[in-house]
Design a protein around this motif. Structure first.
Motif, PDB file in Angstrom:
ATOM      1  N   LYS A  34       0.744  -1.267   0.002  1.00  0.00           N
ATOM      2  CA  LYS A  34       0.083   0.003  -0.021  1.00  0.00           C
ATOM      3  C   LYS A  34       0.754   1.167   0.012  1.00  0.00           C
ATOM      4  CE  LYS A  34      -4.386   1.671   1.608  1.00  0.00           C
ATOM      5  NZ  LYS A  34      -5.049   1.601   0.608  1.00  0.00           N
ATOM      6  N   PRO A  35       1.052   2.035  -1.159  1.00  0.00           N
ATOM      7  CA  PRO A  35       1.796   3.247  -1.019  1.00  0.00           C
ATOM      8  C   PRO A  35       1.072   4.256  -0.383  1.00  0.00           C
ATOM      9  CG  PRO A  35       1.075   2.840  -3.184  1.00  0.00           C
ATOM     10  CD  PRO A  35       0.404   1.506  -2.492  1.00  0.00           C
ATOM     11  N   TYR A  36       1.743   5.258   0.460  1.00  0.00           N
ATOM     12  CA  TYR A  36       1.120   6.342   0.847  1.00  0.00           C
ATOM     13  C   TYR A  36       0.825   7.326   0.114  1.00  0.00           C
ATOM     14  CZ  TYR A  36       0.850  10.443   3.900  1.00  0.00           C
ATOM     15  OH  TYR A  36       0.388  11.324   4.534  1.00  0.00           O
ATOM     16  N   ARG A  37      -0.451   7.742   0.046  1.00  0.00           N
ATOM     17  CA  ARG A  37      -0.941   8.676  -0.972  1.00  0.00           C
ATOM     18  C   ARG A  37      -1.259  10.018  -0.117  1.00  0.00           C
ATOM     19  NH1 ARG A  37      -2.402   6.327  -5.817  1.00  0.00           N
ATOM     20  NH2 ARG A  37      -2.230   4.081  -5.346  1.00  0.00           N
ATOM     21  N   PRO A  38      -0.149  10.874  -0.104  1.00  0.00           N
ATOM     22  CA  PRO A  38      -0.679  12.318   0.507  1.00  0.00           C
ATOM     23  C   PRO A  38      -1.858  13.083  -0.161  1.00  0.00           C
ATOM     24  CG  PRO A  38       1.299  12.417  -1.040  1.00  0.00           C
ATOM     25  CD  PRO A  38       0.883  11.122  -1.147  1.00  0.00           C
ATOM     26  N   PRO A  80       2.485   9.085  -5.140  1.00  0.00           N
ATOM     27  CA  PRO A  80       2.230   7.895  -4.006  1.00  0.00           C
ATOM     28  C   PRO A  80       3.784   7.539  -3.655  1.00  0.00           C
ATOM     29  CG  PRO A  80       1.001   7.417  -5.684  1.00  0.00           C
ATOM     30  CD  PRO A  80       1.852   8.617  -6.405  1.00  0.00           C
ATOM     31  N   VAL A  81       3.998   7.219  -2.206  1.00  0.00           N
ATOM     32  CA  VAL A  81       5.236   6.985  -1.608  1.00  0.00           C
ATOM     33  C   VAL A  81       5.035   5.349  -1.654  1.00  0.00           C
ATOM     34  CG1 VAL A  81       6.862   7.388   0.151  1.00  0.00           C
ATOM     35  CG2 VAL A  81       5.201   9.263  -0.454  1.00  0.00           C
ATOM     36  N   PHE A 105       9.124   5.642   5.557  1.00  0.00           N
ATOM     37  CA  PHE A 105       7.748   5.235   5.462  1.00  0.00           C
ATOM     38  C   PHE A 105       8.193   3.703   5.237  1.00  0.00           C
ATOM     39  CE2 PHE A 105       3.475   4.651   4.645  1.00  0.00           C
ATOM     40  CZ  PHE A 105       3.389   3.743   3.527  1.00  0.00           C
TER      41      PHE A 105
END
Lengths: 117, 151, 246
Positions: B25-29, C97-98, C12
């Motif tokens: 799950k990528p982090y979506r800012p 996306p990170v 992250f």
């Protein structure tokens, strides 16, 4: 062929309006909004200003200036509200409001300039 | 993106339910609602765009001025009295500042693009902006001469 | 000048983090080090789990774009000493996306790149008999826009892209204009069909930050405004001369 956006028309009005607003509107604000009310320049008075307004050149100039100012502002306000409020989904509603206002302003300008006594 | 993890890790690699071996799950800012306060260039941009509110306001005021002229001397006198109130003076002063911002940003930006499209090469910034400013001064003088009934 | 400087790096871990956090590292403050050198120092000596992209370390591959104190920069071109006494905040590129630490997901940009068809389009796809002739003036018309290294700093700087990921974005549109202006290309109409849309060139509100952060001086904002002019001319042509052949 994908449906082409009709943005170019609005953008052209925005651009022309931008030039007219940049060239002509600041001096209007300076004179009528600040210098005359504050008394720093002599106010020509009602009769002289009315005679100026009656001239066809003045009315044509004002019609184009005001109409294109409204369409310029309409295009920019629509984009700005989209950017500021982050509501690009409401773009159609905002476009209707902004251009509706611009059209209303155009009609008002036309009516007022045609009915100068 | 599917990742092939060693079998020893099993199906669940974390306590978080959304993440498993097959679905990282990528982090979506999310952009802040007040993003334009984050950096000065963004605020400058929004101020430039906000000048359009004042353009619309003053165009409406000019319509009111024309309506007052049409209505007669008393109506016009009332209009001028209204313009002398502190609220209107401040509002028009602010409008003038925003219009100056609009004109400056416009002349610094738009002629350069038009010249680039027409000439097919870059024009120096000052050479592109100067004609706009000169025309602006000329137009202002002409309008002032008419408005003050010198011509 | 002090010997060391603090770098706060965004960390992250998708396995167990809900959102990124910052971790501080103390790195030597060498006069000739870039941020990338400091990150490599961290990875080699302090924390080998730090993940970040880099390649050429000389500002031509476009891999090492990151947010440095809130401004998108190529970390291989950003001197450490510019930020002394620090601390320096290094974060992944905005609006993407990170995946992990400083690594972002590029798929959206790569899809947009395909969408603008950044190659010479000819009506006749057969190989030409001889090379295309191009004068220096014709080259100058588009050469500036060829300098793009696809580093995506402009996407990180563009608030329109941040608010609406459907926006095609500065680099892709500048590359489309690069090919439109190329005298060898005959595909301008084909590209404009796709790009003269609300999420194409008309999404741009001329913030101008893309041109400010571009490390190669491409000036994508200028390219997009030029594109708006030509798309408007094309729009009027289709309305006024609908029978004109494409």
């Amino acid at each position: 062929m994908a449906h082409r956006s009709n943005r170019p028309l609005g953008w052209l009005l925005f651009g022309t309006g931008g030039f007219l607003v940049a060239f002509f509107l600041p001096v209007h604000v300076l004179l009528y909004g600040l210098l005359m009310p504050l008394g720093f320049v002599p106010d020509p008075g009602y009769q002289a200003t009315l005679e100026l307004l009656r001239a066809p050149l003045t009315r044509i100039y004002l019609f184009f200036l005001l109409t294109l100012a409204f369409f310029h502002a309409g295009y920019r306000i629509r984009d700005m509200l989209c950017d500021m409020l982050g509501v690009r989904q409401l773009d159609v509603v905002l476009a209707a409001l902004c251009y509706g206002g611009a059209i209303a302003g155009t009609i008002a300008a036309f009516v007022l300039l045609v009915t100068v006594p | 993106m599917v990742q092939n993890l060693a079998p020893a890790l099993g199906k669940q690699v974390t306590a978080m339910p959304q993440y498993n071996q097959f679905q990282p799950k990528p982090y979506r800012p999310r952009m802040s609602a007040y993003w334009y306060f984050d950096r000065w260039p963004y605020l400058r941009f929004i101020l430039r765009e906000a000048s359009s509110f004042f353009v619309a306001y003053f165009a409406v005021l000019m319509l009111v001025q024309i309506a007052a002229l049409n209505a007669g001397p008393t109506a016009y006198a009332n209009f001028e009295a209204c313009l002398r109130t502190p609220l209107m003076l401040i509002l028009n002063g602010v409008t003038l500042l925003f219009l100056l911002l609009h004109a400056a940003t416009w002349f610094n930006l738009v002629p350069r693009v038009m010249l680039r499209e027409m000439r097919g090469k870059m024009t120096p910034e000052i050479a592109a902006a100067a004609p706009g400013y000169i025309a602006w001064i000329g137009a202002s003088i002409i309008v002032a001469l008419f408005a003050l009934r010198i011509i | 000048m002090a010997d060391t400087i603090i770098i706060e790096v965004s960390r992250f871990h998708p396995e167990h983090d809900a959102e990124p956090t910052y971790q501080s590292f103390e790195v030597p403050l060498r006069g000739d080090w870039m941020i990338l050198d400091a990150l490599n120092y961290i990875k080699d000596n302090l924390d080998g789990t730090l993940a970040f992209r880099w390649s050429c370390r000389m500002g031509i591959c476009g891999s090492c774009g990151m947010m440095v104190n809130g401004v998108p920069k190529l970390t291989c071109e950003t001197l450490l000493t510019n930020f002394a006494p620090g601390p320096i905040r290094v974060a992944p590129l905005d609006h993407f996306p990170v995946v992990k630490d400083l690594v972002i997901e590029l798929d959206d940009f790569l899809g947009k790149l395909q969408k603008v068809r950044p190659w010479i389009i000819r009506k006749d796809e057969r190989p030409p008999a001889r090379e295309f002739i191009q004068t220096p003036e014709q080259l100058e018309a588009f050469k500036q826009y060829t300098l793009c290294i696809n580093c995506m700093l402009c996407y990180a700087a563009c608030p329109v892209y941040g608010l609406d990921p459907n926006f095609t974005g500065p680099a892709a549109l500048a590359l489309a204009e690069r090919y439109n202006l190329d005298s060898r290309d005959q595909g301008a109409a084909e590209r404009t069909d796709v790009l003269s849309q609300h999420d194409g060139i008309w999404g741009c509100t001329v913030v101008g930050e893309c041109s400010v952060v571009c490390p190669k001086g491409v000036d994508p904002s200028l390219a997009i405004q030029q594109y708006k002019l030509s798309a408007t001319k094309e729009w009027f042509r289709t309305w006024l001369l609908p029978w004109g052949n494409k």
